[in-house]
Design an enzyme around this catalytic site. Structure first.
Site, short mmCIF file in Angstrom:
data_model
loop_
_atom_site.label_atom_id
_atom_site.label_comp_id
_atom_site.label_asym_id
_atom_site.label_seq_id
_atom_site.Cartn_x
_atom_site.Cartn_y
_atom_site.Cartn_z
CG PHE A 272 -0.45 -0.12 2.60
CD1 PHE A 272 -0.13 1.04 3.29
CD2 PHE A 272 -0.42 -1.49 3.08
CE1 PHE A 272 0.48 0.66 4.63
CE2 PHE A 272 0.11 -1.60 4.43
CZ PHE A 272 0.38 -0.54 5.00
CD GLU B 74 11.38 11.88 3.66
OE1 GLU B 74 12.40 12.17 4.26
OE2 GLU B 74 10.45 11.67 4.26
P1 0O2 Z 1 7.38 13.18 10.37
O1 0O2 Z 1 6.56 13.61 11.76
O2 0O2 Z 1 7.33 12.09 9.94
O3 0O2 Z 1 7.36 14.22 9.46
P2 0O2 Z 1 17.32 16.04 6.17
O4 0O2 Z 1 17.46 17.70 6.62
O5 0O2 Z 1 16.17 15.85 5.42
O6 0O2 Z 1 18.48 15.53 5.75
P3 0O2 Z 1 15.76 14.72 8.15
O7 0O2 Z 1 14.35 15.33 7.69
O8 0O2 Z 1 15.84 14.25 9.60
O9 0O2 Z 1 16.85 15.22 7.74
O10 0O2 Z 1 15.66 13.46 7.18
P4 0O2 Z 1 15.73 11.86 7.61
O11 0O2 Z 1 16.52 11.30 8.57
O12 0O2 Z 1 15.45 11.49 6.10
O13 0O2 Z 1 14.15 11.70 8.29
C1 0O2 Z 1 12.94 12.03 7.50
C2 0O2 Z 1 11.68 11.30 7.92
O14 0O2 Z 1 11.97 9.97 8.17
C3 0O2 Z 1 11.22 11.73 9.44
O15 0O2 Z 1 10.58 12.94 9.25
C4 0O2 Z 1 10.54 10.42 9.81
O16 0O2 Z 1 9.20 10.32 9.12
C5 0O2 Z 1 11.32 9.41 9.34
N1 0O2 Z 1 12.27 8.99 10.09
C6 0O2 Z 1 13.73 9.29 10.35
N2 0O2 Z 1 14.32 8.63 11.17
C7 0O2 Z 1 13.33 8.10 11.80
C8 0O2 Z 1 13.27 7.22 13.23
O17 0O2 Z 1 14.35 7.13 13.68
N3 0O2 Z 1 12.03 6.76 13.68
C9 0O2 Z 1 10.93 6.90 12.82
N4 0O2 Z 1 9.97 6.22 13.48
N5 0O2 Z 1 10.97 7.65 11.84
C10 0O2 Z 1 12.06 8.35 11.47
P5 0O2 Z 1 9.96 13.96 10.59
O18 0O2 Z 1 10.20 15.48 10.09
O19 0O2 Z 1 11.35 13.70 11.51
O20 0O2 Z 1 8.85 13.40 11.17
#
Ligand code: 0O2
Length: 225
Positions: free
Chosen positions: A66, A166
């Site tokens: 999905f 993304e």
């Molecule tokens: P939400 O609430 O999902 O929107 P960047 O500046 O882009 O390089 P970023 O944004 O931290 O840094 O990139 P990264 O590591 O690719 O993470 C982007 C998203 O991946 C996060 O968005 C989460 O959705 C998911 N994610 C990353 N790490 C984790 C983790 O450790 N656990 C979980 N459950 N999800 C994760 P947001 O904005 O943090 O949150």
């Protein structure tokens, strides 16, 4: 008008005081930007659905279980910009945030993840700006997922715009883990949470082994007449 599009506008209308004021001067620009991100989400979702339909004929099974989509809320956008100490403007959102438009693809098997990523990569109008492979290199907490930042064209009455989306691709089991782990982030009592973090880390490893095992069982089944 789709529910999702309406949702983005409702979220914007209900932003708490501070954030509302921050984008107030650029309200129209902000709304237009959200409309464009919504368009990009639809473009990517449609591409994925078409690829999935095609593979269900050629390979006799669907690699994608999905697809979920979400648009980042204005307060979450503002929080992220503030955390990165960046200006709270529409221009800054477009230049600095890659995940305002988000598409999550859930696959049954590990190799489907890379199949989906490869299929997106070869599309003429998709540019892969960045790849983060948290499967080959999991995060310390055990998080696994393949992240692609894409740029896709969105077509309007007066031309097209390239928009970043993304795409997170992961297995059902990784997704199950990530949803539970995400909820720990909102807990205030960190001491209690420490044990949970440890247990989640252990579960992530079990899940990874299970994902690999399930794939090998699938391959064995394929050889049975
Ligand atoms: P939400 O609430 O999902 O929107 P960047 O500046 O882009 O390089 P970023 O944004 O931290 O840094 O990139 P990264 O590591 O690719 O993470 C982007 C998203 O991946 C996060 O968005 C989460 O959705 C998911 N994610 C990353 N790490 C984790 C983790 O450790 N656990 C979980 N459950 N999800 C994760 P947001 O904005 O943090 O949150």
């Amino acid at each position: 008008m789709s529910d999702q599009y309406l949702m983005a506008h409702q979220d914007y209308a209900n932003v708490p005081g501070d954030v509302n004021n921050l984008f107030e001067k650029e309200r129209e620009e902000f709304e237009r930007m959200m409309m464009i991100y919504n368009g990009a989400i639809r473009e990517v979702k449609t591409k994925l659905q078409v690829l999935n339909d095609e593979l269900s004929i050629t390979r006799n099974r669907n690699p994608i279980e999905f697809i979920e989509t979400r648009i980042k809320t204005p307060d979450s956008i503002a929080n992220k910009l503030q955390k990165k100490e960046l200006p709270l403007t529409v221009e800054s959102v477009r230049e600095n945030l890659n995940d305002v438009a988000g598409v999550r693809v859930i696959c049954a098997f590990l190799d489907d993840i890379y199949k989906v990523a490869d299929m997106l990569e070869v599309q003429d109008d998709v540019d892969i700006i960045k790849t983060k492979d948290y499967i080959k290199k999991p995060k310390k907490n055990g998080y696994r997922s393949l992240h692609l930042i894409l740029e896709v064209p969105v077509f309007f009455s007066k031309g097209k715009e390239k928009v970043r989306v993304e795409v997170q691709i992961r297995t059902i089991a990784m997704d199950f883990w990530a949803s539970l782990e995400h909820s720990v982030k909102y807990k205030k009592n960190v001491r209690d949470a420490e044990d949970i973090v440890y247990e989640l880390r252990a579960c992530a490893d079990v899940i990874n082994r299970t994902d690999i095992h399930m794939q090998s069982i699938r391959d064995k089944i394929a050889y049975i007449e």
